[in-house]
Structures are given as structure tokens and as C-alpha cells.
Design an enzyme around this catalytic site. Sequence first.
Site, PDB file in Angstrom:
ATOM      1  N   THR A  90      39.956   6.996 -12.422  1.00 53.57           N
ATOM      2  CA  THR A  90      41.084   6.058 -12.339  1.00 53.57           C
ATOM      3  C   THR A  90      41.693   6.065 -10.945  1.00 53.57           C
ATOM      4  OG1 THR A  90      43.360   5.698 -13.142  1.00 53.57           O
ATOM      5  CG2 THR A  90      42.527   7.932 -13.242  1.00 53.57           C
ATOM      6  N   ASP A  91      42.334   4.959 -10.585  1.00 48.51           N
ATOM      7  CA  ASP A  91      43.028   4.907  -9.304  1.00 48.51           C
ATOM      8  C   ASP A  91      44.273   5.794  -9.290  1.00 48.51           C
ATOM      9  OD1 ASP A  91      44.641   3.410 -10.985  1.00 48.51           O
ATOM     10  OD2 ASP A  91      44.652   1.605  -9.741  1.00 48.51           O
ATOM     11  N   GLU A  92      44.714   6.258 -10.449  1.00 46.74           N
ATOM     12  CA  GLU A  92      45.924   7.087 -10.500  1.00 46.74           C
ATOM     13  C   GLU A  92      45.741   8.434  -9.812  1.00 46.74           C
ATOM     14  OE1 GLU A  92      48.519   7.128 -13.785  1.00 46.74           O
ATOM     15  OE2 GLU A  92      47.621   5.383 -14.737  1.00 46.74           O
TER      16      GLU A  92
ATOM     17  N   TYR B 128      48.531  13.343 -16.596  1.00 55.04           N
ATOM     18  CA  TYR B 128      47.285  12.590 -16.814  1.00 55.04           C
ATOM     19  C   TYR B 128      46.497  12.459 -15.522  1.00 55.04           C
ATOM     20  CZ  TYR B 128      44.332   8.446 -16.848  1.00 55.04           C
ATOM     21  OH  TYR B 128      43.291   7.578 -16.662  1.00 55.04           O
TER      22      TYR B 128
ATOM     23  N   LYS C  10      42.738  14.062 -14.480  1.00 56.56           N
ATOM     24  CA  LYS C  10      41.589  13.271 -14.027  1.00 56.56           C
ATOM     25  C   LYS C  10      41.158  13.680 -12.620  1.00 56.56           C
ATOM     26  CE  LYS C  10      39.778  10.282 -15.842  1.00 56.56           C
ATOM     27  NZ  LYS C  10      38.586  10.304 -16.730  1.00 56.56           N
TER      28      LYS C  10
END
Length: 322
Positions: free
Chosen positions: A124-126, A149, A153
Site C-alpha cells: 500500500t502507499d500508506e 496498519y 505493512k
Amino acid sequence: MNVLVTGGAGFIGSHFLRHMVPKYPLYQFINLDALTYAGDPRNLEDLERFSNYRFIYGDICDHQLVNTVVSEGIHVIVNFAAESHVDRSIANARTFLDTNIGGTFTLLEAARQFGLEKFIQISTDEVYGSLGREGAFTEDSPLRPNNPYAASKTSADLLALAYGKTYRIPVTITRSSNNFGPFQHPEKLIPKMILNALADKPLPVYGDGQYVRDWIYVTDHCLAIELVLHSGKAGHIYNIGANQEYKNIDLVRNILNILQKPLSLIQFVADRPGHDRRYAINAAKIQRELGWQPVSNFQESLAATIRWFQQNSGRWEVTCER
């Protein structure tokens, strides 16, 4: 080719399987999913008639099960399985660490033991954290996760890359912007707003609503993963984004306008901790190296998504909580 897809009953994983299974009848697809609250067998009902698709109920943290499945001739793992909702990670980070880090470790160990041809980690870009008003994340952007979260990741990504270096596992990582489309769980922003609007319930918007996200229609994301599966390079990271940035408040207003619902349904609520201000993806690498381009129009895709939720609104109990 025998492909193990983990988390295939979830939102993105199920779209990937519905795209790939009919298109590649000579591939065997095994879907390993624990069917947690976000995994729904109804997402894959149309695949039951295909002989090259098989579902296995199970958890990616189960070492014995994972080893048994992978030992049956798996060539590729595509790891979608993850706890993915930021709010839930803030309330209870333990599950995110167990699944996103521990589960990825279990899969990587199986890949090491049985010599897989490719391991694709769906990320994810997060992991990049928050952006200012300008610029976009590239594959070389520093990793600065701001919530449990994103941290889980990030940890999984680093573990996968380390296994690639240490054990020469052909690991490839994809990092996409925010996905949307049919079948998405209503804890996510777009389906939450659609379902609340359909029920004439308040649409809760965090803070001032000025948070910016880069949106991609889920089928465009799946087309990118297909290319990575066939042509992605080991040890490489590919950012996937459609360059469609919207402020949350503008997106919510758009949904209400399409549904012809009053803007008075918008309800600003207390902000969540660690809320990243802006995400934006630079997808130049995957476009240049693999020839991927998004093909979906945002407004048309949003309208199609709204129609799907209108037709399937009875799937979930609607609540204005976030």
C-alpha cells in the site's frame, strides 16, 4: 503455472481472481482465505464452475497448512491477505501484527523451503506516510508509516525484501493507491458513504474533510498485478496509481450529488489519530517498464460502483459509525 492467491475472498483479491481465472484456463489458482469479517465467499460465487479454481479455508499464519498447500506444486504466491482498516489497527494493533507480519513471514518461509518462482507482496502507499501539497510517492520515497496498519505493512515489505536478498527468493512488491469498486467492505470510505446515503443516514467525515487520497478503480489495479505476475522483476517495487486525487469532502459531495441526496447529510466528526494528510502515487516506473496504464474513468467508475451498491445494499447493516 500454479498460483496461490492468499486473501482471495477479500475485495481486491476477489477481483483479481475473477479477472485471472477465466482468462488463464491453463493456470491453476488456489485461493487460501480465513474468511474473516472482510472475506466474503459471495465475492467468488461465479468462479465455482471453473475447474482451474480451488478454495481452501485457512489462515496464512498456519505454518503447517501453508507448507502443505505450497508443497503441492505451487509456483507463485500472490499475497493479498492482510488486515487493512486503519481505524481497526488503532483500536487493536495485535491482529495486524499477527496477520500482516507473521502471516507474511509464514508465506516467505514456505517460499524459501519449496523454491517458488515468484512471490508478489501486495502492499500500500500508506507505507510512505504523509505528503505535503506537492509531489508524489516514488518507489524510492522513504518509508514513514504513521499508524499501526501502515507500520505492519511496512514491516512485511521489509521482511519480504530481506528474504529476497538473503535467501534469493524472487520477491516483487506492489504498492497501490486507494482502491474502490464493487464488493468493497463498507468500513472503507466510498462504500460507507454510499450505503449511509442510500439509507438517509449521516455521512461521517473526519476532521475538516481536507484529507487527500489518490484513487484507483480496482480493475485497473488488477491489470497492473497481472503484468507484475508475468513481467515484474525480482527485487523490484512497483507503485500503482491512476493520478486521481480528491479531497475526502469533495468525494463525499460527489457521491451525494450522483445519488441526488442532500449535502446536509454530511456530518463532520472528530479526527482519528495519526491521520495522513495526503497520498499521491507516481506510477511512472510500472508504466515505463511494464507498459501499464489505467483505463478507467473515475467518474464513470464511481457511478458504476454506486449502482452496484444500490443493487446490493442488503448485504450489510448500515451504520454511521467510523
